[in-house]
Design an enzyme around this catalytic site. Sequence first.
Site, mmCIF file in Angstrom:
data_model
loop_
_atom_site.group_PDB
_atom_site.id
_atom_site.type_symbol
_atom_site.label_atom_id
_atom_site.label_comp_id
_atom_site.label_asym_id
_atom_site.label_seq_id
_atom_site.Cartn_x
_atom_site.Cartn_y
_atom_site.Cartn_z
ATOM 1 C CG ASP A 68 1.172 4.286 -0.663
ATOM 2 O OD1 ASP A 68 0.579 5.355 -0.483
ATOM 3 O OD2 ASP A 68 2.650 4.652 -0.803
ATOM 4 C CG LEU A 95 11.998 5.455 -14.362
ATOM 5 C CD1 LEU A 95 11.234 3.888 -14.411
ATOM 6 C CD2 LEU A 95 11.613 6.132 -15.449
ATOM 7 N N PRO A 133 13.991 3.572 -4.624
ATOM 8 C CG PRO A 133 16.151 3.883 -4.999
ATOM 9 C CD PRO A 133 15.453 3.517 -3.895
ATOM 10 N N GLY A 155 7.761 5.221 -1.717
ATOM 11 C CA GLY A 155 8.153 4.795 -0.380
ATOM 12 C C GLY A 155 8.795 3.662 -0.050
#
Length: 846
Positions: free
Chosen positions: A653, A534, A541, A538
């Site tokens: 983040d 998808l 995967p 960071g």
Amino acid sequence: MGFISCSNLFSVLFILCCYLLHFSIAIDTITSSQFIKDPETLISKDGNFTFGFFSPINSTKRYVGIWWMSQSTIVWVANRNQPLNDSNGIVTISEDGNLVVLNGTKQVIWSSNLSNKTSNTATAQFSDYCNLVLMESTTGNILWQSFQKPSDTFLPGMKLTSNKRTGEKVRLTSWKNPSDPSVGSFSVIFLDRINLPELFVFNETQPYWRSGPWDGVVFTGLPMMTTPYVDGVHIGDDAEGNIDIYYTVPRDITLVIYNLNSQGQLVAKWWDYEKKDVQIAWSSKLSDCDIYGICGAFSSCSSLSSPICSCLRGFIPRNKQEWNRHIWTGGCVRRELLKCERMNNKTTKVDTKVDGFLKMQMVKVPDFAQGSAVTPDICRSQCLENCSCIAYSHNIGIGCMSWTGNLFDIQQFQNGALDLYVRVAYTELDKERNTTIIIIATLIIGTLIIVMCAYVMCRRSSNNTAAKLLHSLKSKRKKNIKALQLFNKVGTLEDHTSDSIIRTLSQVKLQELLLFDFEKLAIATNNFHSSNKLGQGGFGPVYKGKLQDNQDIAVKRLSKSSGQGLEEFKNEVVVICKLQHRNLIRLLGCCVEGEEKMLIYEYMPNKSLDAFVFDPSKNKLLDWRTRYSIIEGIARGMLYLHRDSKLRIIHRDLKTSNILLDEELNPKISDFGMARIFGGREDKANTIRVVGTYGYMSPEYAMQGLFSEKSDVFSFGVLILEIISGRRNSSFYDNEHALTLLGFVWIQWREGNILSLVDPEMYDLSHHKYISRCIHIGLLCVQEVAVDRPTMAAVISMLNSEAELLPPPSQPAFILRQNMLSSMSLEKSHRPYSINTVSITDISGR
Ligand SMILES: *[C@@H]1O[C@H](CO)[C@@H](O)[C@H](O)[C@H]1NC(C)=O
Ligand SMILES: *[C@@H]1O[C@H](CO)[C@@H](O)[C@H](O)[C@H]1NC(C)=O
Ligand SMILES: *[C@@H]1O[C@H](CO)[C@@H](O)[C@H](O)[C@H]1NC(C)=O
Ligand SMILES: *[C@@H]1O[C@H](CO)[C@@H](O)[C@H](O)[C@H]1NC(C)=O
Ligand SMILES: *[C@@H]1O[C@H](CO)[C@@H](O)[C@H](O)[C@H]1NC(C)=O
Ligand SMILES: *[C@@H]1O[C@H](CO)[C@@H](O)[C@H](O)[C@H]1NC(C)=O
Ligand SMILES: *[C@@H]1O[C@H](CO)[C@@H](O)[C@H](O)[C@H]1NC(C)=O
Ligand SMILES: *[C@@H]1O[C@H](CO)[C@@H](O)[C@H](O)[C@H]1NC(C)=O
Ligand SMILES: *[C@@H]1O[C@H](CO)[C@@H](O)[C@H](O)[C@H]1NC(C)=O
């Protein structure tokens, strides 16, 4: 006779009232020239709340107040201690700008009592739905609001607060009786008792009811309060020592109001549109057990047993005769002295056998808990080592709680609540063991008899249901054994004392819930095939997968650089699994196999926000309303992480690709808690790494590695501006001035050029004001200096209240591209100290 004529008179009066009300003029603001006179009213925008004159049941006195739906649900009273004797009252704005109630001869009988005198240009009106506000007509500044002075009803948006330092409180106070709104003896107070927030009803100065400590999601003493309430109740604190509680009602959910009645019960009410009457959804007093400390010290109350009070195990009634006559106030006392007490008592022979703990399950833990953030093991040993500690309890949201002195107000439930460990002498433990042995023996004999019967039945009957039953029982047991093995493979059993086995067993439950099989995940994702990928975050995967039961999942395969040990990793996953909020992606579990660590999330079919906002073919789907609700949803999720979740997680983040959308385009924040999972603690040199994405990072984080809630606010501000402008911060390019997106927005906004910076796909003139306000909030969030940025709580309040005046923003950080590029190359390590105003508040239990 007298009674009949009297009640007749009342019904005549009532009909007259209704008649008058029906034809009374309803205005929407009160000004010095526009007053309301009994029986005129002021009605809220949604039509559900009315401000005006009323008489309580069985009373002829007139009061000014606010009611919800009908006059039988008064939610706020102004002149509760100064009633009017006739119906000549007036509500207006006085010359000094106060909201006042005047009697027939124009004498002030009640005033909003503003300390600062203003001109009489103030106006009063409903803001939102149930808050009456007095504001300066020219500036819109709020001078006073009814929410500041609650009566006996807790309404959405209203805050109950108390200040640890000054002792100041905003509380609900009950009426004297249903006919008299003057201040009664009960009050609802939100307290921070020895640093654990809790809701109380007091009778004068004595506690009358308590909710049990807040664990970040629910009040632990209210087993019926389950996760659906998560969205509703918010708890917060600030640097001035205030703690507060408020609740919100999500759109399309029935409004519930909380009323403290004159008998001291907190009652939740909702409006039944069919019956056209209020209904009671919940009450704080369901049985006598809800009365604070009804059973005295060292006893517990269970509404299902008779008598309701019983001494804790290892304790006996202080006064047996009184206890037998159901006079509980004396409470119970310890049967055997504890080790420390034996050592102090010179007359008894000193032995050194250590005390132990007896476990009570599913109880409202006693009052006066002391909290600390340590693991269950340390919690236990700390309590055992300290002679004054007589009980402890551990909860993942609260941490460790311990008690000294008497144990008061323990309530036994049938589900939920907490486990309490009460300290007793070793001799009591032996007795306990003996009884356990007896119970086990009975169980074994019982089982044997059942098995024999089953056997006989099997032999006798030709149909073999009993055998099937036995078989399924066996296979169930096998599953449990498998779970145990799994656990052993992952963790290590330190020792084999009975205690650690109990702990293991309780964790097995968690394991079954959380731990996924590597093989299953490999099958579900077609061996992590690239066609199922998808995206690449960071931290590794992400793959789409389908479990055997057809449930779609998203699997994040963490990159191997995580420097964390297995135990730590599992603990963090358990902690993060507990975070539940409609605007956070749900973590379903994890998988640990050798070097592999994976996180399993719910799958979101609509992918992430950046796939919508920045895609010219899809951004039409996001009109202003949708974008606004996305912004609001993200804000709520962030507030939950920062404040309400107890763990105080800083996301670090936040960006559009980390916001996933569900079928209805509701935003869900993903990747939260990654800093935690990656062991981003500052004291560990080997795990230091910069997380975050340039362009979303605040200046203090990007350049000095300092992070705080305010760095998340910065990222959130960038997000708002991206959502509204439809342009990506990182790829924004302005040839002429080398501006960043922030710089561009700042300059256009200052020049009043809103149109040029708004995504044309969503612009609509009728929303101009709101769009502009939202940009304003975005700019406040990206200000250079961290202290100037609002908190997430303030952001939500700004988003929700149109009346709130916003401060002007100062120039944002990173105006020029150059500026940003140079800072990007400066990758510095984190430093474990704080400079000036920015404090490192990362992630520690409170
Ligand atoms: C009152 O509130 C409900 C939702 O709680 C809303 O549907 C309704 O439109 C409001 N107004 C009136 C007049 O009922
Ligand atoms: C009002 O007065 C009547 C008659 O005295 C009484 O029966 C009723 O209980 C009263 N209602 C309340 C709410 O006090
Ligand atoms: C109402 O009457 C009582 C007693 O007659 C009196 O003490 C009180 O001041 C009056 N209240 C007002 C607002 O006039
Ligand atoms: C209005 O209030 C004042 C002071 O409380 C009182 O003296 C006066 O009699 C009241 N007037 C009426 C009509 O109740
Ligand atoms: C306003 O102030 C006066 C005098 O300080 C006090 O008697 C009165 O109770 C106050 N009223 C309210 C509504 O707080
Ligand atoms: C009253 O006015 C002063 C100065 O104008 C201001 O500093 C203060 O905050 C105001 N107080 C209130 C309660 O509004
Ligand atoms: C509240 O406290 C008072 C004394 O302070 C007592 O007389 C009364 O019975 C208490 N009320 C309840 C409902 O316990
Ligand atoms: C000391 O032990 C004796 C005998 O068990 C007991 O009667 C007495 O109350 C104890 N004294 C104290 C201070 O606990
Ligand atoms: C024991 O606990 C009490 C209360 O929590 C605390 O004040 C005291 O310092 C502790 N004593 C030791 C030796 O830790």
